[in-house]
Scaffold this motif. Structure first.
Motif, mmCIF file in Angstrom:
data_model
loop_
_atom_site.group_PDB
_atom_site.id
_atom_site.type_symbol
_atom_site.label_atom_id
_atom_site.label_comp_id
_atom_site.label_asym_id
_atom_site.label_seq_id
_atom_site.Cartn_x
_atom_site.Cartn_y
_atom_site.Cartn_z
ATOM 1 N N ARG A 48 37.531 46.493 38.045
ATOM 2 C CA ARG A 48 38.549 45.786 38.818
ATOM 3 C C ARG A 48 38.490 44.293 38.526
ATOM 4 N NH1 ARG A 48 38.892 43.408 43.872
ATOM 5 N NH2 ARG A 48 36.644 43.527 44.156
ATOM 6 N N CYS A 76 33.280 48.844 38.193
ATOM 7 C CA CYS A 76 34.545 49.506 38.532
ATOM 8 C C CYS A 76 35.700 49.051 37.643
ATOM 9 C CB CYS A 76 34.891 49.289 40.005
ATOM 10 S SG CYS A 76 35.288 47.588 40.439
ATOM 11 N N HIS A 114 36.196 40.605 34.966
ATOM 12 C CA HIS A 114 36.343 41.967 35.453
ATOM 13 C C HIS A 114 34.964 42.504 35.808
ATOM 14 C CE1 HIS A 114 35.447 42.664 31.217
ATOM 15 N NE2 HIS A 114 34.939 43.817 31.606
#
Ligand SMILES: [Zn+2]
Length: 89
Positions: free
Chosen positions: A37, A35, A31
């Motif tokens: 994401r 962010c 990840h």
């Protein structure tokens, strides 16, 4: 008839098993540190000192160059069976 143990509702058991399996999956994935994401398969992942990993979209936000960059591979990468042909002698 109770067996003397703690009675667990079937839906609670399903919910707990789902939480456990999702937690196990998320523990091993990459990840982005900026962010949060999860990068897509084939996307570049940049590794900085720490180690801190940053996705392709957040990379331009940092001035310094990454220590290394690597492609995000599928979880089965390296586990595939390959056919090898023998050379005729
Ligand atoms: Zn990012």
């Amino acid at each position: 008839m109770a067996r003397g143990g703690v009675a667990i509702d079937e839906q609670d058991l399903e919910r707990e098993l789902l939480r456990k399996s999702v937690g196990a999956l998320s523990a091993t994935r990459h990840h982005c540190a900026d962010c949060g994401r999860t990068p897509l398969i084939g996307e570049a992942l940049h590794v900085y000192a720490g180690p801190v990993t940053v996705c392709e979209l957040c990379r331009p936000l940092r001035r310094e160059a990454p220590e290394r960059s690597e492609r995000v591979r599928h979880s089965e990468y390296g586990h595939a069976v390959r056919v090898r042909r023998r050379l005729a002698i």
